[in-house]
Design a protein around this motif. Structure first.
Motif, mmCIF file in Angstrom:
data_model
loop_
_atom_site.group_PDB
_atom_site.id
_atom_site.type_symbol
_atom_site.label_atom_id
_atom_site.label_comp_id
_atom_site.label_asym_id
_atom_site.label_seq_id
_atom_site.Cartn_x
_atom_site.Cartn_y
_atom_site.Cartn_z
ATOM 1 N N ILE A 7 0.827 -1.307 0.088
ATOM 2 C CA ILE A 7 -0.050 -0.013 -0.019
ATOM 3 C C ILE A 7 0.926 1.065 0.058
ATOM 4 C CG2 ILE A 7 -1.670 1.483 1.441
ATOM 5 C CD1 ILE A 7 -3.137 -1.508 2.198
ATOM 6 N N LEU A 8 2.085 1.377 0.749
ATOM 7 C CA LEU A 8 2.894 2.499 0.985
ATOM 8 C C LEU A 8 3.424 2.600 -0.610
ATOM 9 C CD1 LEU A 8 4.601 4.773 2.249
ATOM 10 C CD2 LEU A 8 6.073 2.822 2.916
ATOM 11 N N GLY A 9 3.868 1.586 -1.101
ATOM 12 C CA GLY A 9 4.657 1.516 -2.440
ATOM 13 C C GLY A 9 3.583 2.088 -3.473
ATOM 14 N N ILE A 10 2.516 1.559 -3.417
ATOM 15 C CA ILE A 10 1.370 2.047 -4.712
ATOM 16 C C ILE A 10 1.040 3.728 -4.398
ATOM 17 C CG2 ILE A 10 -0.646 1.372 -3.510
ATOM 18 C CD1 ILE A 10 -0.163 0.708 -7.168
ATOM 19 N N ASN A 11 1.225 3.974 -3.076
ATOM 20 C CA ASN A 11 0.695 5.301 -2.973
ATOM 21 C C ASN A 11 2.155 6.307 -3.420
ATOM 22 O OD1 ASN A 11 -1.781 6.142 -1.382
ATOM 23 N ND2 ASN A 11 -1.081 4.032 -0.458
ATOM 24 N N VAL A 12 3.368 5.961 -3.144
ATOM 25 C CA VAL A 12 4.368 6.654 -3.595
ATOM 26 C C VAL A 12 4.514 6.592 -4.983
ATOM 27 C CG1 VAL A 12 7.020 6.461 -3.524
ATOM 28 C CG2 VAL A 12 5.906 6.019 -1.348
ATOM 29 N N VAL A 13 4.039 5.598 -5.705
ATOM 30 C CA VAL A 13 4.155 5.429 -7.008
ATOM 31 C C VAL A 13 2.935 6.415 -7.681
ATOM 32 C CG1 VAL A 13 3.724 4.238 -9.291
ATOM 33 C CG2 VAL A 13 5.056 3.339 -7.351
ATOM 34 N N ALA A 14 1.682 6.420 -7.084
ATOM 35 C CA ALA A 14 0.709 7.414 -7.337
ATOM 36 C C ALA A 14 1.253 9.004 -7.230
ATOM 37 C CB ALA A 14 -0.541 7.243 -6.708
ATOM 38 N N PHE A 15 1.772 9.140 -6.020
ATOM 39 C CA PHE A 15 2.141 10.474 -5.776
ATOM 40 C C PHE A 15 3.254 11.055 -6.948
ATOM 41 C CE2 PHE A 15 5.455 13.310 -3.879
ATOM 42 C CZ PHE A 15 4.614 14.175 -3.670
ATOM 43 N N PHE A 16 4.078 10.234 -7.289
ATOM 44 C CA PHE A 16 5.036 10.798 -8.267
ATOM 45 C C PHE A 16 4.459 10.842 -9.556
ATOM 46 C CE2 PHE A 16 8.160 9.681 -5.014
ATOM 47 C CZ PHE A 16 8.766 11.148 -4.650
ATOM 48 N N ALA A 17 3.605 9.724 -9.773
ATOM 49 C CA ALA A 17 3.002 9.922 -11.428
ATOM 50 C C ALA A 17 2.430 11.285 -11.491
ATOM 51 C CB ALA A 17 2.122 8.709 -11.136
ATOM 52 N N PHE A 18 1.445 11.706 -10.352
ATOM 53 C CA PHE A 18 1.056 13.139 -10.659
ATOM 54 C C PHE A 18 1.887 13.964 -10.797
ATOM 55 C CE2 PHE A 18 -2.761 11.248 -9.330
ATOM 56 C CZ PHE A 18 -3.945 11.893 -9.917
ATOM 57 N N GLY A 19 3.256 14.041 -10.197
ATOM 58 C CA GLY A 19 4.252 14.975 -10.380
ATOM 59 C C GLY A 19 4.734 14.905 -11.799
ATOM 60 N N TRP A 20 5.173 13.648 -12.132
ATOM 61 C CA TRP A 20 5.795 13.334 -13.274
ATOM 62 C C TRP A 20 4.587 13.874 -14.485
ATOM 63 C CZ3 TRP A 20 9.996 12.547 -15.587
ATOM 64 C CH2 TRP A 20 10.465 11.807 -16.961
ATOM 65 N N ASP A 21 3.507 13.614 -14.320
ATOM 66 C CA ASP A 21 2.322 14.005 -15.473
ATOM 67 C C ASP A 21 2.313 15.514 -15.429
ATOM 68 O OD1 ASP A 21 0.500 13.337 -17.356
ATOM 69 O OD2 ASP A 21 -1.026 14.160 -16.063
ATOM 70 N N LYS A 22 2.234 16.511 -14.310
ATOM 71 C CA LYS A 22 2.278 17.790 -14.336
ATOM 72 C C LYS A 22 3.544 18.314 -14.917
ATOM 73 C CE LYS A 22 1.414 21.909 -12.825
ATOM 74 N NZ LYS A 22 0.181 22.621 -12.707
ATOM 75 N N ARG A 23 4.807 17.824 -14.621
ATOM 76 C CA ARG A 23 5.879 18.269 -15.231
ATOM 77 C C ARG A 23 5.973 17.842 -16.800
ATOM 78 N NH1 ARG A 23 12.229 16.853 -13.632
ATOM 79 N NH2 ARG A 23 13.014 18.473 -14.618
ATOM 80 N N ARG A 24 5.313 16.734 -17.347
ATOM 81 C CA ARG A 24 5.284 16.601 -18.731
ATOM 82 C C ARG A 24 4.368 17.550 -19.359
ATOM 83 N NH1 ARG A 24 8.257 12.378 -20.591
ATOM 84 N NH2 ARG A 24 6.948 11.851 -22.340
ATOM 85 N N ALA A 25 3.359 17.922 -18.733
ATOM 86 C CA ALA A 25 2.024 18.606 -19.313
ATOM 87 C C ALA A 25 2.581 20.116 -19.326
ATOM 88 C CB ALA A 25 0.806 18.857 -18.429
ATOM 89 N N ALA A 46 -4.881 5.883 -3.632
ATOM 90 C CA ALA A 46 -5.728 7.278 -3.797
ATOM 91 C C ALA A 46 -5.076 8.144 -2.643
ATOM 92 C CB ALA A 46 -7.057 6.721 -3.178
ATOM 93 N N ALA A 47 -4.434 7.821 -1.659
ATOM 94 C CA ALA A 47 -4.014 8.877 -0.534
ATOM 95 C C ALA A 47 -2.860 9.325 -1.337
ATOM 96 C CB ALA A 47 -3.576 8.306 0.591
ATOM 97 N N GLY A 48 -1.960 8.996 -2.056
ATOM 98 C CA GLY A 48 -0.830 9.454 -2.791
ATOM 99 C C GLY A 48 -1.141 10.120 -3.650
ATOM 100 N N ALA A 49 -2.141 9.743 -4.694
ATOM 101 C CA ALA A 49 -2.884 10.477 -5.614
ATOM 102 C C ALA A 49 -3.423 11.911 -5.261
ATOM 103 C CB ALA A 49 -3.836 9.572 -6.275
ATOM 104 N N LEU A 50 -4.029 11.931 -4.206
ATOM 105 C CA LEU A 50 -4.977 13.199 -3.707
ATOM 106 C C LEU A 50 -3.628 13.944 -3.168
ATOM 107 C CD1 LEU A 50 -8.104 11.603 -1.976
ATOM 108 C CD2 LEU A 50 -7.863 13.345 -3.923
ATOM 109 N N LEU A 51 -2.595 13.509 -2.542
ATOM 110 C CA LEU A 51 -1.737 14.385 -1.984
ATOM 111 C C LEU A 51 -0.907 15.226 -3.100
ATOM 112 C CD1 LEU A 51 -0.069 15.403 0.341
ATOM 113 C CD2 LEU A 51 1.407 13.455 0.330
ATOM 114 N N GLY A 52 -0.362 14.138 -4.159
ATOM 115 C CA GLY A 52 0.091 14.682 -5.425
ATOM 116 C C GLY A 52 -0.562 15.622 -5.949
ATOM 117 N N GLN A 53 -2.050 15.284 -6.227
ATOM 118 C CA GLN A 53 -2.753 16.449 -6.896
ATOM 119 C C GLN A 53 -2.877 17.715 -6.282
ATOM 120 O OE1 GLN A 53 -6.685 15.936 -6.286
ATOM 121 N NE2 GLN A 53 -7.752 16.134 -8.291
#
Length: 94
Positions: A7-25, A46-53
């Motif tokens: 769960i921790l791992g998927i949240n870290v991945v989701a968090f960084f995915a939002f950052g990566w997508d923002k940078r690419r945008a 979801a927690a990592g995604a919302l935090l990244g968002q």
């Protein structure tokens, strides 16, 4: 313990995915598909995604994406409650 690390791992991945997508945008490069971002959120991140968002200020006003992200959070919390509650697992036959 393994579940918590997953769960921790998927949240870290989701968090960084939002950052990566923002940078690419910002650089007008090929983006991470919304379905991929939502999938990461739905399957435990979801927690990592919302935090990244929020932190990266990315996809905060886009609908229905933002609403679906909150739905993923509700599903994540419900799944965690069921997993951590022996009574709930017994009632559901797990």
């Amino acid at each position: 313990m393994a579940l918590m690390l997953a769960i921790l791992g998927i949240n870290v991945v989701a968090f960084f995915a939002f950052g990566w997508d923002k940078r690419r945008a910002e650089r007008r490069m090929r983006r991470i598909p919304e379905n991929t971002l939502l999938g990461l959120a739905l399957f435990g991140g979801a927690a990592g995604a919302l935090l990244g968002q929020r932190l990266f200020r990315h996809k905060t006003r886009k609908q229905p994406f933002a609403a679906l992200l909150w739905c993923a959070m509700v599903i994540n919390v419900a799944a965690l409650v069921i997993w951590l509650s022996p009574e709930m697992r017994a009632q559901l036959g797990f």
